[in-house]
Scaffold this active site. Structure first.
Site: not given
Length: 643
Positions: A456, A440, A396
């Site tokens: 995202d 995250h 991430c």
């Protein structure tokens, strides 16, 4: 036993003891135990005193001072080890054990989880066993360790009711009794104001709980479980950071679309001021405030479990244009870095793509040939270029960093957001468990008429990470083999939740409402002390009654019990006897009343006299045989005839 207790106590501090201390301590404890068992005396003072001074100097040099949680516990552990060098008499051992109890308690300043508390209790039982072994008693000197441990466990269990009463009823302060300067600079969660690709790897494999969430209604689906914690604005070419807090109030108005989501968060200690919140919180709870980017911050670092209620807008749009100062921050890029990424973003713009199309182009790029992995290759000076056009492997942090860079290079305001995503929903208890491994990073871009929109990029590469959680994505190869273990671990979190909310979260405010069921809506210190006195009195009364059990009719040893039973059965035949009569006098008394019974009873009396008076200690087998004979003896009842 003292050396073992000392080693176990110091071991509870290993997580924060520096290497330069625990290695010498281990060697010193082993050497001291070895020499002491061979008759060596105390270590001379000319060795102990320089070692003590060296310890003080080392702690002060490492931490800057000797006060505070971490330097104080390190100093205490070191002094406890040094105390063993001068311990020779029972008094020295008792002093060492008293100090060991203090050092053991200080370990709870770092960890108050249920598992660690049980470990502390186990070491405390060992400490009590060592203390019990020092007490003078008519017992063999070679009493086994398990006997001391049994006694210590009984003492520990007997103390629990009093400890529980004191925990609940001793008046609590609203803040800790003492405060000391500390040098602790690392947060427990690992989420900080800086993020560089690769820094968050350790956090992604940490499965300890980070927070628990109770929703007033149904929980949101997994793809909407984004808990914003920190927004990172500045980029220096390799690291994203938050250089300043910003304004103490939101710079934009949020227009919620649909009903807001109401929920309660129980946050584990982080030693930081950031408070995770689902999407955009509409207002700050008591003791916190919203910053200009709607990040929630506490007024004090979260050193204990923190519970707070929120309402968040899951779907929303901006009510006004982006602030000019924030626009400048959200478009800033360092000069001289990542020329290929800049060229790619400019090419998208030259093709006439609008903001939405540029966002989709970047997501399509990631979706085409990139791989999600926790072990990506190292990146060079131009980290974004290396990731986009060379390695194309990462997690991430890599994707959010590269995506935001591309957006800014294309003239779209963007920022990096770190927090938590996903979690495990406990069906039986109806709460969401979010672990630190659910940490995250994602992006937010400013789009006209919509405001800040969450994007995202990791979801484009690994949809499993969003839909099924971090564990499923991070350990896909072990998913089937370890799924049952993770399921049971998540279910057992119910116990940890009860511990956190019922024990660790028991504060002064909850204590004030303790007596509400008894008609006292807000208990003051006097009420609590009266209740504590009543509880202690009841506990002492119960302990006294337990200690006095059986004192009205002492039973003696097995031989005495068998003899007393025999005399009672003979007395029921009508043969009177005084309790103070010895066995031979009693037999003569029986002979005067019933010669035949006395003749049958004589062998038993002689056996009893032999076992009781002729031997230092009767053998267990002989006592057992006598008890069997006495039990089988049946005196015949005398028949009285009338004249």
């Amino acid at each position: 036993m003292l050396a073992l207790t000392t080693a176990a106590t110091i071991a509870t501090h290993l997580a924060h003891l520096p290497l330069w201390l625990w290695l010498p301590l281990a060697a010193m404890l082993a050497a001291r135990t070895w020499t002491r068992r061979r008759g060596a005396g105390a270590v001379p003072a000319w060795i102990r005193l320089p070692l003590t001074a060296l310890l003080l100097a080392a702690v002060a040099t490492t931490f800057g001072n000797v006060f505070g949680r971490e330097p104080g516990s390190v100093l205490g552990a070191g002094l406890l080890g040094l105390k063993l060098l001068e311990t020779e008499q029972a008094r020295d051992a008792r002093v060492a054990l008293g100090f060991a109890a203090f050092v053991l308690m200080s370990a709870l300043l770092f960890d108050q989880s249920l598992a660690f508390t049980l470990l502390i209790c186990a070491v405390l039982v060992l400490l009590l066993a060592t203390l019990a072994s020092l007490q003078p008693a008519p017992l063999p000197s070679s009493r086994p360790l398990r006997a001391h441990l049994r006694l210590a466990a009984a003492l520990f269990a007997a103390s629990l009711p009093l400890a529980a009463a004191a925990f609940v009823l001793v008046p609590r302060l609203g803040s800790p009794l003492w405060g000391a300067p500390g040098t602790d600079v690392t947060a427990r969660t690992g989420l900080g104001e800086r993020m560089a690709p690769g820094q968050i790897t350790e956090l992604l494999i940490d499965d300890t709980p980070a927070l628990r969430v109770d929703f007033d209604g149904p929980p949101p689906p997994p793809e909407q479980r984004y808990f914003r914690t920190i927004v990172l604005w500045e980029f220096d070419g390799s690291t994203w950071s938050r250089e300043r807090w910003g304004g103490m109030r939101p710079s934009d108005e949020v227009q919620a679309e649909g009903a807001p989501l109401a929920y309660r968060i129980t946050l584990e200690p982080t030693d930081r001021r950031w408070l995770p919140a689902l999407d955009l919180p509409l207002a700050a709870p008591e003791g916190s405030f919203l910053l200009e980017d709607r990040v929630l911050a506490s007024r004090e670092p979260v050193a204990q479990p923190r519970e707070y209620r929120l309402q968040s807008a899951v779907r929303h749009r901006a009510g006004q244009p982006l602030d000019a100062n924030l626009r400048v921050r959200a478009l800033a890029l360092p000069n001289g870095f990542n020329p290929q990424a800049r060229a790619l973003a400019q090419r998208w713009r030259d093709e006439g793509r609008d903001d939405d199309a540029v966002v989709q182009a970047a997501l399509g790029l990631f979706r085409a040939s990139f791989t999600y992995t926790l072990t990506p290759p190292l990146l060079g000076r131009d980290s974004v270029d290396d990731f986009l056009f060379d390695t194309q492997r990462g997690f991430c942090e890599h994707y959010s960093s590269a995506f935001v860079f591309l957006m800014r290079a294309a003239g779209i305001p963007a920022r990096v957001v770190t927090g938590y995503q996903g979690g495990w929903w406990n069906e039986s208890q109806s709460y969401l468990l979010v672990r630190r491994s659910d940490a995250h990073a994602w992006a937010e871009v400013w789009l006209p008429q919509r405001g800040w929109v969450r994007v995202d990029p990791t979801a484009a590469v690994s949809p499993t990470r969003i839909e099924r959680g971090a564990t499923a994505a991070n350990f896909a190869g072990d998913q089937e083999r370890m799924s049952w273990l993770r399921e049971w671990r998540n279910r057992l979190d119910v116990v940890n939740r009860l511990w956190t909310e019922g024990i660790i979260g028991f504060n002064a405010l909850r204590q004030k409402g303790l007596l509400t069921p008894f008609g006292k809506p807000e208990a003051n210190a006097g009420d609590l002390l009266i209740a504590l006195s009543a509880a202690l009195g009841a506990a002492m009364l119960a302990a006294t009654l337990w200690a006095m059990r059986g004192t009205a009719s002492p039973r003696g040893d097995r031989l005495e019990r068998a003899w007393s039973s025999l005399r009672r059965r003979v007395a029921r035949t009508g043969t009177a006897a005084s309790p103070q009569q010895g066995p031979l006098d009693w037999l003569r008394q029986v002979r005067l009343n019933d010669p035949e019974l006395a003749n049958r009873l004589a062998p038993l009396v002689e056996a009893y006299v032999d076992l009781r008076y002729a031997r230092t200690e009767a053998a267990a087998a002989d006592v057992k045989a006598f008890a069997r004979r006495a039990r089988r003896f049946r005196p015949s009842r005398r028949v009285k005839t009338s004249a």
